[in-house]
Write a protein that holds these residues in place. Structure first.
Motif, short mmCIF file in Angstrom:
data_model
loop_
_atom_site.label_atom_id
_atom_site.label_comp_id
_atom_site.label_asym_id
_atom_site.label_seq_id
_atom_site.Cartn_x
_atom_site.Cartn_y
_atom_site.Cartn_z
N LEU A 196 0.83 -1.21 0.00
CA LEU A 196 0.00 0.00 0.00
C LEU A 196 0.86 1.26 0.00
CD1 LEU A 196 -2.78 -1.28 2.39
CD2 LEU A 196 -3.17 -0.39 0.07
N ARG A 197 1.99 1.24 0.69
CA ARG A 197 2.86 2.42 0.65
C ARG A 197 3.34 2.68 -0.78
NH1 ARG A 197 8.72 2.86 1.51
NH2 ARG A 197 9.24 5.07 1.64
N ARG A 198 3.70 1.60 -1.49
CA ARG A 198 4.16 1.80 -2.87
C ARG A 198 3.03 2.30 -3.76
NH1 ARG A 198 7.68 -3.63 -3.94
NH2 ARG A 198 8.74 -3.65 -1.92
N LEU A 199 1.84 1.74 -3.56
CA LEU A 199 0.71 2.18 -4.39
C LEU A 199 0.37 3.64 -4.10
CD1 LEU A 199 -1.40 -1.08 -3.99
CD2 LEU A 199 -0.44 -0.21 -6.14
N ALA A 200 0.43 4.02 -2.82
CA ALA A 200 0.15 5.42 -2.46
C ALA A 200 1.21 6.35 -3.04
CB ALA A 200 0.07 5.57 -0.94
N GLN A 201 2.46 5.91 -2.98
CA GLN A 201 3.54 6.73 -3.56
C GLN A 201 3.32 6.89 -5.06
OE1 GLN A 201 7.29 4.90 -2.56
NE2 GLN A 201 7.56 6.23 -0.78
N ALA A 202 2.96 5.79 -5.73
CA ALA A 202 2.76 5.85 -7.18
C ALA A 202 1.63 6.83 -7.50
CB ALA A 202 2.44 4.46 -7.72
N HIS A 203 0.56 6.75 -6.71
CA HIS A 203 -0.58 7.63 -6.95
C HIS A 203 -0.20 9.10 -6.75
CE1 HIS A 203 -4.35 9.66 -6.56
NE2 HIS A 203 -4.16 9.88 -5.27
N HIS A 204 0.39 9.40 -5.60
CA HIS A 204 0.74 10.81 -5.33
C HIS A 204 1.83 11.31 -6.27
CE1 HIS A 204 -1.90 11.61 -2.02
NE2 HIS A 204 -1.58 10.45 -1.47
N SER A 205 2.76 10.43 -6.59
CA SER A 205 3.85 10.86 -7.47
C SER A 205 3.32 11.13 -8.88
CB SER A 205 4.95 9.81 -7.45
OG SER A 205 5.44 9.55 -8.72
N ALA A 206 2.36 10.33 -9.34
CA ALA A 206 1.77 10.58 -10.66
C ALA A 206 1.08 11.93 -10.68
CB ALA A 206 0.78 9.46 -11.01
N ARG A 208 1.69 14.53 -8.77
CA ARG A 208 2.54 15.70 -8.58
C ARG A 208 3.69 15.80 -9.56
NH1 ARG A 208 3.57 16.95 -2.36
NH2 ARG A 208 1.80 15.85 -1.46
N LEU A 209 4.28 14.62 -9.86
CA LEU A 209 5.52 14.64 -10.62
C LEU A 209 5.37 14.10 -12.03
CD1 LEU A 209 7.76 13.03 -7.84
CD2 LEU A 209 7.37 15.47 -8.19
N GLU A 211 4.44 13.47 -15.81
CA GLU A 211 4.18 14.36 -16.95
C GLU A 211 2.80 14.03 -17.51
OE1 GLU A 211 8.20 13.41 -18.14
OE2 GLU A 211 7.97 14.21 -16.11
N HIS B 80 8.83 10.67 -11.58
CA HIS B 80 7.78 9.67 -11.41
C HIS B 80 8.19 8.33 -12.03
CE1 HIS B 80 3.88 7.86 -11.10
NE2 HIS B 80 3.77 7.76 -12.40
N HIS B 87 10.38 1.01 -7.50
CA HIS B 87 9.34 0.10 -6.99
C HIS B 87 9.46 -1.28 -7.62
CE1 HIS B 87 6.52 3.56 -5.59
NE2 HIS B 87 7.22 3.10 -4.60
N TRP B 119 -7.14 6.22 -5.87
CA TRP B 119 -5.75 6.02 -6.28
C TRP B 119 -5.71 5.52 -7.72
CZ3 TRP B 119 -2.95 2.99 -1.74
CH2 TRP B 119 -3.03 3.77 -0.58
N HIS B 120 -4.97 6.19 -8.54
CA HIS B 120 -4.79 5.74 -9.90
C HIS B 120 -3.46 5.02 -9.95
CE1 HIS B 120 -8.29 7.96 -11.03
NE2 HIS B 120 -7.82 8.94 -10.26
N ALA B 158 -0.64 4.79 4.78
CA ALA B 158 0.23 4.82 3.61
C ALA B 158 0.00 6.10 2.81
CB ALA B 158 -0.02 3.59 2.73
N ALA B 162 2.87 8.84 2.13
CA ALA B 162 3.30 9.13 0.76
C ALA B 162 3.21 10.63 0.48
CB ALA B 162 2.46 8.34 -0.24
N LEU B 166 6.46 12.93 -0.40
CA LEU B 166 6.59 13.75 -1.61
C LEU B 166 6.76 15.22 -1.26
CD1 LEU B 166 4.14 11.70 -3.74
CD2 LEU B 166 6.48 12.26 -4.42
#
Lengths: 213, 213
Positions: A196-206, A208-209, A211, B80, B87, B119-120, B158, B162, B166
């Protein structure tokens, strides 16, 4: 049921079941009239599912599973001790870096930090303590100017989680079911938390960061 | 500095440094007059420390480290994308259980659950999604009557982590330093979080379940 039926119900191959029997992970079935046949019950189905959960979700090697099952089966062991065995069975990095003098100093820092949190950590938790110390050393060597309090957001969350996890342990259920629930909870939700931490990071990073597509 | 000095400063043995050079994990030093000697700089020291952190704290195998370093070094990759590579490089259980029909159904449940959280999740995160699905299947097979919302306390934590992680990424630093910080943060704090959860569990379990000495 016979071994073939046990295999069908549990979805574990007969060869693997025989392997678990030989290795003593699965208790033998009840002997029948025939010397080569034995009768298996629901407890065997359940034990196979537990072994699969520890292997496939927890990633535990066979030797570690043996220790965990022995602890679950030992009526003399209290819940806290069984949890300790489960923790020792779960691998944790680091595997290397034990010779460095930095690490030695960082271990004391971590001990002080944990004491400051009010956590009393038994000797069996040394690998987790060492992993934190190695994390601190690695960050500093990479130029992060950080003290132990860099772990505080993680420690606070871990503290709340652990309290909650212990809250939901049933206190009126028979020992074997409770102890198993503690082990399963520790192992399975560790994997879930990391995922879940990785999924949350992926979501927030998409958000914010990433393209725009 | 020469290789012997690089070894002394980085505390990595000359044999290991030569191995990293051969494997292309460490860029070659500047050639000197002598054919067999090269000159190394601070960037080599730093790269060795990064490799050690990924190996010893993150537990990454060599192939995974190669992918992560290549992503860090590729100026065309956004932050990203580099996070996605990090990951993928981190192993996650489960390794087995992919054939079960239960797992197939659980994957859809998890997809719906993650969508419900807002979450996407990109395709590169399939291993984390599968790990959650396998966790759900394992719990149910062991008799836990649970739905996907059993993960909600973990998902909330999570999510907050996240966001925070970030937040502290510097936005004005040069790309290579920022990207490295993202990778190091993901890998090192994953180990730290797992270690802290176990330590917190040990502490609370001793308080509540431990027998008096």
């Amino acid at each position: 049921m016979r071994l073939s039926e046990l295999s069908r119900v549990s979805r574990v191959s007969p060869a693997t079941i025989k392997f678990y029997l030989r290795e003593g992970l699965l208790p033998p079935g009840e002997p029948t009239g025939s010397r080569r046949l034995a009768e298996y019950g629901q407890s065997h189905v359940h034990r196979l599912r537990l072994i699969r959960a520890l292997t496939e979700v927890g990633g535990l090697p066979l030797g570690a599973i043996r220790d965990v099952l022995a602890a679950i089966d030992d009526p003399g062991l209290g819940m806290h001790d069984v949890l300790g065995v489960a923790h020792s069975a779960l691998a944790i990095n680091p595997k290397g870096a034990t010779r460095s003098t930095d690490l030695h100093a960082a271990r004391s820092e971590i001990d002080n930090y944990l004491a400051g949190l009010g956590w009393h950590v038994p000797a069996v938790q040394a690998p987790a303590r060492d992993a934190l110390a190695a994390a601190l050393v690695a960050l500093r060597q990479l130029g992060w100017r950080c003290e132990t309090d860099i772990f505080t957001p993680y420690a606070r969350l871990a503290d709340r989680l652990a309290e909650r996890e212990l809250d939901i342990i049933p206190t009126d259920a028979p020992r074997d079911r409770t102890v198993e629930a503690v082990v399963v909870g520790t192992v399975v939700f560790e994997t879930a938390l990391v995922a879940l931490r990785r999924l949350a990071q992926a979501h927030h990073s998409a958000r914010r960061l990433g393209e725009p597509p």
